[in-house]
Write a protein that holds these residues in place. Sequence first.
Motif, PDB file in Angstrom:
ATOM      1  N   ILE A 152     -98.261  -1.422  11.966  1.00  0.00           N
ATOM      2  CA  ILE A 152     -97.691  -2.366  12.480  1.00  0.00           C
ATOM      3  C   ILE A 152     -96.598  -2.603  11.491  1.00  0.00           C
ATOM      4  N   SER A 153     -95.118  -2.432  11.868  1.00  0.00           N
ATOM      5  CA  SER A 153     -94.161  -2.365  10.868  1.00  0.00           C
ATOM      6  C   SER A 153     -93.707  -4.166  10.757  1.00  0.00           C
ATOM      7  N   SER A 154     -93.593  -4.608   9.534  1.00  0.00           N
ATOM      8  CA  SER A 154     -93.388  -6.048   9.495  1.00  0.00           C
ATOM      9  C   SER A 154     -91.807  -6.343   9.853  1.00  0.00           C
ATOM     10  N   LYS A 155     -91.084  -5.117   9.411  1.00  0.00           N
ATOM     11  CA  LYS A 155     -89.621  -5.275   9.860  1.00  0.00           C
ATOM     12  C   LYS A 155     -89.397  -5.359  11.452  1.00  0.00           C
ATOM     13  N   LEU A 156     -90.199  -4.243  12.222  1.00  0.00           N
ATOM     14  CA  LEU A 156     -89.833  -4.138  13.595  1.00  0.00           C
ATOM     15  C   LEU A 156     -90.593  -5.503  14.213  1.00  0.00           C
ATOM     16  N   PHE A 157     -91.484  -6.092  13.803  1.00  0.00           N
ATOM     17  CA  PHE A 157     -92.183  -7.171  14.277  1.00  0.00           C
ATOM     18  C   PHE A 157     -91.241  -8.477  14.196  1.00  0.00           C
ATOM     19  N   ARG A 158     -90.690  -8.520  12.959  1.00  0.00           N
ATOM     20  CA  ARG A 158     -89.850  -9.788  12.439  1.00  0.00           C
ATOM     21  C   ARG A 158     -88.455  -9.651  13.425  1.00  0.00           C
ATOM     22  N   GLU A 159     -87.750  -8.518  13.460  1.00  0.00           N
ATOM     23  CA  GLU A 159     -86.537  -8.467  14.015  1.00  0.00           C
ATOM     24  C   GLU A 159     -86.488  -8.131  15.503  1.00  0.00           C
ATOM     25  N   ARG A 160     -87.325  -7.902  15.986  1.00  0.00           N
ATOM     26  CA  ARG A 160     -87.507  -7.816  17.712  1.00  0.00           C
ATOM     27  C   ARG A 160     -87.271  -9.101  18.472  1.00  0.00           C
ATOM     28  N   ASP A 161     -86.352  -8.910  19.301  1.00  0.00           N
ATOM     29  CA  ASP A 161     -85.859 -10.010  20.236  1.00  0.00           C
ATOM     30  C   ASP A 161     -85.613 -11.315  19.595  1.00  0.00           C
ATOM     31  N   VAL A 162     -84.799 -11.407  18.522  1.00  0.00           N
ATOM     32  CA  VAL A 162     -84.485 -12.751  17.745  1.00  0.00           C
ATOM     33  C   VAL A 162     -83.476 -13.284  18.767  1.00  0.00           C
ATOM     34  N   PRO A 163     -83.822 -14.647  19.160  1.00  0.00           N
ATOM     35  CA  PRO A 163     -82.897 -15.276  19.961  1.00  0.00           C
ATOM     36  C   PRO A 163     -81.435 -15.388  19.209  1.00  0.00           C
ATOM     37  N   ASP A 164     -80.486 -15.825  20.268  1.00  0.00           N
ATOM     38  CA  ASP A 164     -79.119 -15.739  19.461  1.00  0.00           C
ATOM     39  C   ASP A 164     -78.953 -17.059  18.759  1.00  0.00           C
ATOM     40  N   ASN A 165     -79.552 -17.959  18.943  1.00  0.00           N
ATOM     41  CA  ASN A 165     -79.564 -19.246  17.806  1.00  0.00           C
ATOM     42  C   ASN A 165     -80.340 -19.224  16.806  1.00  0.00           C
ATOM     43  N   MET A 166     -80.923 -18.106  16.457  1.00  0.00           N
ATOM     44  CA  MET A 166     -81.823 -18.053  15.251  1.00  0.00           C
ATOM     45  C   MET A 166     -81.461 -16.628  14.373  1.00  0.00           C
ATOM     46  N   ILE A 167     -81.711 -16.878  13.252  1.00  0.00           N
ATOM     47  CA  ILE A 167     -81.381 -15.873  12.116  1.00  0.00           C
ATOM     48  C   ILE A 167     -82.585 -15.587  11.397  1.00  0.00           C
ATOM     49  N   ILE A 168     -82.583 -14.203  10.853  1.00  0.00           N
ATOM     50  CA  ILE A 168     -83.929 -13.870  10.218  1.00  0.00           C
ATOM     51  C   ILE A 168     -83.707 -14.315   8.628  1.00  0.00           C
ATOM     52  N   HIS A 169     -84.482 -15.012   8.073  1.00  0.00           N
ATOM     53  CA  HIS A 169     -84.545 -15.498   6.859  1.00  0.00           C
ATOM     54  C   HIS A 169     -85.957 -15.435   6.101  1.00  0.00           C
ATOM     55  N   GLY A 170     -86.355 -14.216   5.445  1.00  0.00           N
ATOM     56  CA  GLY A 170     -87.409 -13.962   4.727  1.00  0.00           C
ATOM     57  C   GLY A 170     -88.350 -13.433   6.003  1.00  0.00           C
TER      58      GLY A 170
END
Length: 506
Positions: A133-151
């Motif tokens: 299970i990729s942490s990157k794929l898990f973290r970055e999939r289907d991110v809502p428009d009003n959210m950003i990736i932070h750590g």
Amino acid sequence: MNLNDRSLSLQFYKYLCNIVGSEAVVRTRRDIFSAKDIVDNTCTISTTFISSGSKAEGLDLKGSDYDIMILANFLLVYESLNNVQYDPRDIILFMDTNDTTPGFTKLKLANKSHLDVDVIRNWSETVGKETYISSKLFRERDVPDNMIIHGPCRSSVDGQLDGAGCFRCKQWITPAQQWIHRSRAAWPDSMLVTAAVQYGVLFVPIGCKDSPNEDLQWRISFSVTEKLLIYSFSHIQLLCYASMKIILKDFIKPRHGDLLCSYFLKTIMFWLSEEINPSEWKPENMISCLSDCIRRLIYYVEYKTCLHYFIPENNLFEDRFTDKEHKELINTLRFIYESPFISVLDTSTFQNYRLESLNSRGMILSASELPCYSYLRVFRQNIMFNSESIYRAIKHLGNVCVHKELRTYIFSTDARKRLQSSNHCNMMARNKLFYQQYKRTLFYLKISSFSPENYWMDGSDFLVEGEWRWIDQVNAWSPGQPDNAGTNEHCLEIRYSFGVHWNDYV
């Protein structure tokens, strides 16, 4: 300690209580987020929401964020599959720490047939014969428009909310076994250690920076245990922790950016609390206790060593500073230690408090729990459409000693939101439905306002003997009831000894 130092410490303690919050305020803040978790999780099985971060710890300083762990319950992690009995239909991952640094692991899929499950397939990456299970794929999939990736988190743009998806291992993993039996003064006590071990650990989607397989790695998280440890702090310990966070935000970060973070301060507090006798953490020692915390931070930075509290093999300061950054940071920390009152009282947090106090025309200002109530305005589950869910939530809130004023606020807030909603076109039918829900909500609120064992309800046969009337058309009489024992039982109660059924009573 001389009398002047003692008096100064007591004054500083009271001053900090006004800025950070009294014991009662901190306790209420924690109750608010505990109650929110209970209500949010009342109707859900596949996901568990866990409040964390400064606000859930009981602190509400300027810049404090609200963190929430979003635990996927449909998937379990094991350290290994040796001697593990599980249903092949269960989605199982197991840890693979080969080629990872301490504190991190890869998560390997036990049964590849689960790649037929959409979410598992979307998160998976195959390396050779193994599927992870990729942490990157898990973290970055289907991110809502009003959210950003932070750590490892998905964060709101304003930085007020961090949400981290995670998985759980219900076992206490081998790399942290030494923590259980480590020599310590008196803290944490054996009951807390047992509770931590029984819960296990979490895994959050972030790898060790710049490692070859960073995108496959997951960080081992002890956030649930860390919250339990913070809750067990005396108020002096919590005020020292809060003071260090204030110094970090207002004094260190403007000069050194993100070289230090609040997690390092939490780690320092944990190590110190193990070493110092709990009797030393008292108001008259406030200044010396804070000095100990600053001195320990200087020591850790000077030797570039901050060992992870649960997995000491993980040095949080490894490759953290350049020589220039290290020298400048040491100079700043030494200035703070040698001039603590200048450093602390000159922070924007303390200056703002003094300014507000001057503008209050002599009133003594103190931190309140009221801002935290705003987090109760929106719940994650539509609990008011299910009366059984209302009852379960109220009962659970009562069991964890959440005071009834808070319970009443929670359900009245949610009821108002339901009643004000107008999403459906058939307003006549919807208004009728909401009116029924409103009556039901009041019904359960009244239940929640009395004894935790037997609850008075608004059913009565005062008007006509034997003709029971109540606010909602429900029926849950215990067998053989109502019996009008003694010819004077005219009120309705819920009695737990009858299996949570109704009984007529005096």
